[in-house]
Design a protein around this motif. Structure first.
Motif, PDB file in Angstrom:
ATOM      1  N   ILE A   1       1.023  -1.399   0.038  1.00  0.00           N
ATOM      2  CA  ILE A   1       0.019   0.326  -0.185  1.00  0.00           C
ATOM      3  C   ILE A   1       0.446   1.416   0.262  1.00  0.00           C
ATOM      4  N   SER A   2       0.848   2.178  -0.434  1.00  0.00           N
ATOM      5  CA  SER A   2       1.348   3.292  -0.232  1.00  0.00           C
ATOM      6  C   SER A   2       0.215   4.630  -1.227  1.00  0.00           C
TER       7      SER A   2
ATOM      8  N   HIS B   1      -4.076  10.465  -2.997  1.00  0.00           N
ATOM      9  CA  HIS B   1      -4.334   9.323  -3.996  1.00  0.00           C
ATOM     10  C   HIS B   1      -3.755   8.078  -3.101  1.00  0.00           C
ATOM     11  N   VAL B   2      -4.757   6.766  -3.635  1.00  0.00           N
ATOM     12  CA  VAL B   2      -3.597   5.561  -2.256  1.00  0.00           C
ATOM     13  C   VAL B   2      -3.707   3.816  -4.235  1.00  0.00           C
ATOM     14  N   VAL B   3      -2.418   3.797  -3.332  1.00  0.00           N
ATOM     15  CA  VAL B   3      -1.787   3.006  -4.880  1.00  0.00           C
ATOM     16  C   VAL B   3      -1.704   1.877  -3.730  1.00  0.00           C
ATOM     17  N   CYS B   4      -2.423   0.136  -4.312  1.00  0.00           N
ATOM     18  CA  CYS B   4      -1.847  -0.701  -3.533  1.00  0.00           C
ATOM     19  C   CYS B   4      -2.308  -1.862  -5.249  1.00  0.00           C
TER      20      CYS B   4
ATOM     21  N   SER C   1       8.061  -2.860  -4.727  1.00  0.00           N
ATOM     22  CA  SER C   1       7.723  -1.492  -3.974  1.00  0.00           C
ATOM     23  C   SER C   1       6.716  -0.822  -4.636  1.00  0.00           C
ATOM     24  N   LEU C   2       5.957   0.044  -3.509  1.00  0.00           N
ATOM     25  CA  LEU C   2       5.434   1.052  -4.024  1.00  0.00           C
ATOM     26  C   LEU C   2       6.133   1.972  -3.822  1.00  0.00           C
ATOM     27  N   ALA C   3       5.437   3.954  -4.199  1.00  0.00           N
ATOM     28  CA  ALA C   3       6.023   5.174  -3.877  1.00  0.00           C
ATOM     29  C   ALA C   3       5.167   5.714  -4.363  1.00  0.00           C
ATOM     30  N   SER C   4       4.254   6.859  -3.644  1.00  0.00           N
ATOM     31  CA  SER C   4       3.462   7.768  -3.411  1.00  0.00           C
ATOM     32  C   SER C   4       3.375   9.251  -3.216  1.00  0.00           C
TER      33      SER C   4
ATOM     34  N   ILE D   1      -1.513  -5.034   9.740  1.00  0.00           N
ATOM     35  CA  ILE D   1      -0.842  -5.875   9.558  1.00  0.00           C
ATOM     36  C   ILE D   1      -0.350  -4.436   8.625  1.00  0.00           C
ATOM     37  N   ASN D   2      -0.903  -3.630   8.204  1.00  0.00           N
ATOM     38  CA  ASN D   2       0.568  -2.756   7.387  1.00  0.00           C
ATOM     39  C   ASN D   2      -0.450  -1.696   7.411  1.00  0.00           C
ATOM     40  N   VAL D   3       0.396  -0.572   7.588  1.00  0.00           N
ATOM     41  CA  VAL D   3      -0.219   1.062   7.138  1.00  0.00           C
ATOM     42  C   VAL D   3       0.945   1.535   6.613  1.00  0.00           C
ATOM     43  N   CYS D   4       0.460   2.815   6.187  1.00  0.00           N
ATOM     44  CA  CYS D   4       0.856   3.770   5.142  1.00  0.00           C
ATOM     45  C   CYS D   4      -0.321   5.435   5.450  1.00  0.00           C
TER      46      CYS D   4
END
Length: 624
Positions: free
Chosen positions: A30-31, A36-39, A86-89, A373-376
Motif C-alpha cells: 500500500i502507498s 491518492h492510494v495505490v496498492c 515496492s510502491l511509492a506515491s 498488518i500494514n499501514v501507510c
C-alpha cells in the motif's frame, strides 16, 4: 482468512472506504500519496495487479486518463505477469518496482520527478530506461523528487534539487530529469530510503540514519544546524517563521539506537529501532511527534507513550503519524482532519490535534476486532491493511514486520554480506597481482585483509538468520584460496610463524582431501624450519587418509606419506599404502630406500611425484 484495506481521508478518498481482499492475495503493498492510494491486489484472473483510486488531476493513478475515482481502478502496465515489490506515491506522481527490479513511473512530470528525461506528465506507467541494467529494490517519492535503492545498496535520485533533497551536493542545477547515483553515499550500503516534502532520509545496512534537504522545523534531525553543521547553506528566499538551513549532502543523524525502519512526512520524520522503540523529530505544531506538546524537535526523541510497545512500522503523513505494533495494534496521533474522529475518547470531545498516541479500535461490521498488518499515511490519508483472524495476528504482524524491520534486517544482512564478499574478491585480486609480480610482502598484507573480512562475515553468518543463497560456500572458497596464497607469501618472506597460523586457519575451514593434506605437510615443513618438534607426523597424515573417500585420493595421499623420510637417520617403517586404502589395520613395511635431499641438512624433506599429486603447481613451498 479475510483481509481488508481501510482508508480514512478527506476529499476524493471519502471518509471511510473499505476494500475487501481475497484470502489468496499475496503480500499486499500500500502507498498513500497526497490524495491518492495505490496498492497491489489480485485481478479477476487471480493475477497480481496494481490498483489505484483518488485524485487523478495529473494522471497519478496510471489509468490512462485524468478522471478521479472513489473506487479502485486497475493500473495498466507492460508487466502483467510480474509481481511488485515496492510502491511509492508523491504529491502528484507514483513509482512502482517489479520483482525483476524494473522501475515504472507516471503522473506529473514537472521538475523531472519521473526520471524520464523530459518534464512531461504521463497518464500511464512508463519504464525508466535510464535505470535499465540496474536492479532496483525500493523507491520513495517526495513532493517533487524521487529516490531509489538498488540491490547493491546504491542510492539514486532525480527530480527537484532546489533544496538539496537529492543529496548530490552542489550540482549547479535545481532539478535533474534523469536518475543520478548519490556519490556521497557510494561507500555506504543503503538498505532503505524515505522522502518527505523537501527532505530525504536514508537508512544504512549498519542501522545508521542519514538526512539531507531542507531542514524545515528540524526535520533533518541535525539539531542546531548553524552550530553543528556549518556547511549548511542559508536560504533567505524561504518564507518560514524561523531561519531554515539547507543541506545538499547526506549528514548522519545521531540516534542512540540501531535503526530498523524509517519514514518521512511533510516536515517531520520517524525511525523505528531494532528493539521496537520509536523516535520522532521535526515539526510538532499539530502533535504529529507524539510528544504530548505542540513543539518542534530538532533532534530525534523517543515517543515515551509507546515505550512499552514493540513497534514494527511507523508511517508519517503531512501532519499526522501512525505506528503498528507486533500485536497488530494501530496507534495514530497528530492532525488529519476526519481521521481524528476515530481516536476521540468521548463523543463530545472537540475535534482537534491529538498530541499523544491513541490506539485506533479496528472493528468489522459485526463489531469483531480487526488486526492491523500494514499501514501507510499520505497528505491527510490513513490506509490500513487488516485481517479478522485472531489466531493469525502474530503471523500477520510478522508479515508487517517483514515490510518494515524484518525486511530491512534481511536486506541488511544480504547487502552487507554481498558487499563484504565483493570487497574480499577485490583485495584477493590485488593480492594475486602483487604475488605474480613477486611482491610477496605486499601481497601478504592484501591477503590478511581478505582473511579479516572473511572472519567478520563468518561471525555475521553465525548470528544472522538471513543470508543470500550459497554465500557461505562462496566465502569459504575465497578464504581457502586466499589462505593458500597467504601461506606461500609468508613462507617466502621467511615469516614461518605467520605461515603456520595461516595453515591452521586453512585446516579449520577445509574439508578432507588432497589440499588439506598438502597444507598440513607444508605446515610441518614450516614448523621444522622454526625448530618446533613434530610429534609423529605420520599418524596425523594417516588420520587424514582415513577421512578421504575415493580410492584414487587414498593412493595419492599414501604416496605423499611414503615420501616423508628423515634425513639424519635410517628411513622409518612406513604404513603400507595397500592396507591404508583398504581401511585395514596398518601393516608395517620396511622401506628399502630413503629419499635424501642434496641441499642443507634438514629434519624432513617433502618430495613430490607426478603420480602422487594432483593440484596446482607450487601450492606448497619446498626447500631443495
Amino acid at each position: 482468512m479475510d483481509m481488508e484495506i481501510l482508508v480514512w481521508s478527506n476529499g476524493w478518498l471519502g471518509k471511510h472506504e473499505v476494500l475487501e481482499i481475497s484470502e489468496r492475495q499475496p503480500r499486499t503493498l500500500i502507498s498513500c500519496g497526497w490524495r491518492h492510494v495505490v496498492c497491489t491486489l489480485l485481478d479477476k484472473d487471480s493475477r497480481p495487479a496494481l490498483y489505484a483510486w483518488g485524485e487523478n488531476v495529473h494522471g497519478q493513478l496510471g489509468t490512462g486518463d485524468t478522471r478521479s475515482s472513489r473506487q479502485p481502478r486497475k493500473v495498466s502496465t507492460t508487466c502483467e505477469d510480474d509481481t511488485f515489490i515496492s510502491l511509492a506515491s508523491g504529491r502528484s506522481h507514483t513509482l512502482a518496482v517489479t520483482s525483476k527490479g524494473v522501475t515504472f513511473a507516471w503522473g506529473l512530470g514537472k521538475s523531472g520527478r519521473l526520471g524520464l528525461g523530459v518534464p512531461i506528465s504521463h497518464h500511464q506507467p512508463c519504464l525508466l530506461g535510464h535505470l535499465r541494467g540496474v536492479r532496483i529494490v525500493e523507491v520513495a517519492c517526495g513532493s517533487s523528487h524521487s529516490l531509489a535503492v538498488d540491490e547493491n545498496g546504491g542510492l539514486w535520485g532525480w527530480g527537484c534539487h532546489k533544496f538539496g533533497q537529492l543529496g548530490l551536493g552542489d550540482v549547479g542545477q535545481e532539478s535533474l530529469k534523469l536518475p543520478h547515483q548519490v556519490d556521497l553515499l557510494r561507500s555506504t550500503l543503503i538498505a532503505s530510503v524515505a522522502a518527505g516534502d523537501k527532505h530525504s532520509i536514508a537508512l544504512s545496512s549498519q542501522g545508521i540514519v542519514f538526512s539531507w534537504g531542507l531542514n524545515g522545523y528540524g526535520c533533518l534531525g541535525a539539531g542546531n544546524a548553524r552550530k553543528n553543521y556549518p556547511d549548511f547553506v542559508e536560504d533567505d528566499s524561504l518564507l518560514f517563521p524561523e531561519p531554515f538551513r539547507v543541506c545538499n549532502q547526506p549528514t548522519r543523524v545521531n540516534i542512540e539506537d540501531s535503526i530498523a525502519a524509517i519514514s518521512a512526512g511533510l516536515f517531520h520524520s520517524a525511525a523505528v529501532g531494532e528493539k521496537g522503540k520509536l523516535y520522532t523529530w521535526g515539526k510538532g505544531g499539530e502533535g504529529q511527534l507524539g510528544s504530548g506538546m505542540m513543539a518542534d524537535l530538532y533532534v530525534p526523541a523517543a515517543v515515551k507513550d509507546l515505550k512499552h510497545k514493540n513497534i514494527t512500522k511507523a508511517a508519517c503523513g503531512s501532519f499526522h503519524t501512525a505506528a503498528l505494533t507486533n500485536e497488530g495494534e494501530l496507534y495514530v496521533w497528530g492532525w488529519a482532519g476526519d481521521c481524528n474522529l476515530l481516536t476521540r475518547e468521548r463523543s463530545d470531545e472537540p475535534l482537534g490535534p491529538v498530541l499523544r498516541p491513541r490506539r485506533l479500535q479496528l472493528k468489522d461490521k459485526e463489531e469483531q476486532s480487526l488486526f492491523a498488518i500494514n499501514v501507510c499515511c499520505g497528505g491527510s490519508t490513513l490506509a490500513v491493511l487488516v485481517c479478522s483472524d485472531r489466531e493469525s495476528k502474530v503471523q500477520k504482524s510478522s508479515e508487517a514486520r517483514s515490510e518494515a524491520s524484518e525486511r530491512y534486517l534481511q536486506e541488511r544482512a544480504s547487502y552487507l554480506m554481498i558487499r563484504e564478499v565483493q570487497e574480499m574478491e577485490a583485495h584477493q585480486d590485488k593480492g594475486n597481482r602483487l604475488r605474480a609480480s613477486k611482491k610477496s610482502m605486499l601481497a601478504a598484507k592484501e591477503y590478511e585483509i581478505v582473511v579479516s573480512i572473511g572472519m567478520r562475515v563468518d561471525k555475521l553468518l553465525a548470528c544472522s538468520p538471513f543470508a543470500p543463497d550459497g554465500i557461505r560456500d562462496r566465502i569459504s572458497a575465497i578464504l581457502q584460496e586466499t589462505l593458500s596464497g597467504l601461506f606461500l607469501c609468508l613462507f617466502h618472506i621467511h615469516d614461518y610463524q605467520g605461515a603456520i597460523e595461516a595453515a591452521n586457519l586453512f585446516l579449520q575451514l577445509s574439508g578432507p582431501g588432497l589440499l588439506r593434506v598438502e597444507m598440513l605437510i607444508s605446515k610441518l615443513e614450516a614448523m621444522d624450519l622454526l625448530g618446533i618438534e613434530i610429534r609423529d607426523p605420520h599418524s596425523i597424515l594417516h588420520q587424514l587418509l582415513m577421512d578421504v573417500e575415493t580410492e584414487r585420493d587414498r593412493r595419492m595421499i599414501a604416496n605423499l606419506i611414503m615420501k616423508i623420510t628423515p634425513l639424519d637417520k635410517p628411513a622409518p617403517n612406513m604404513f603400507d599404502p595397500g592396507s591404508l586404502m583398504s581401511n585395514k589395520s596398518p601393516k608395517l613395511l620396511k622401506s628399502t630406500s630413503s629419499s635424501r635431499s642434496s641441499g642443507p641438512c634438514r629434519s624432513y624433506c617433502i618430495l613430490r611425484a607426478e603420480d602422487a599429486l594432483c593440484t596446482v603447481d607450487d601450492f606448497c613451498p619446498r626447500v631443495i
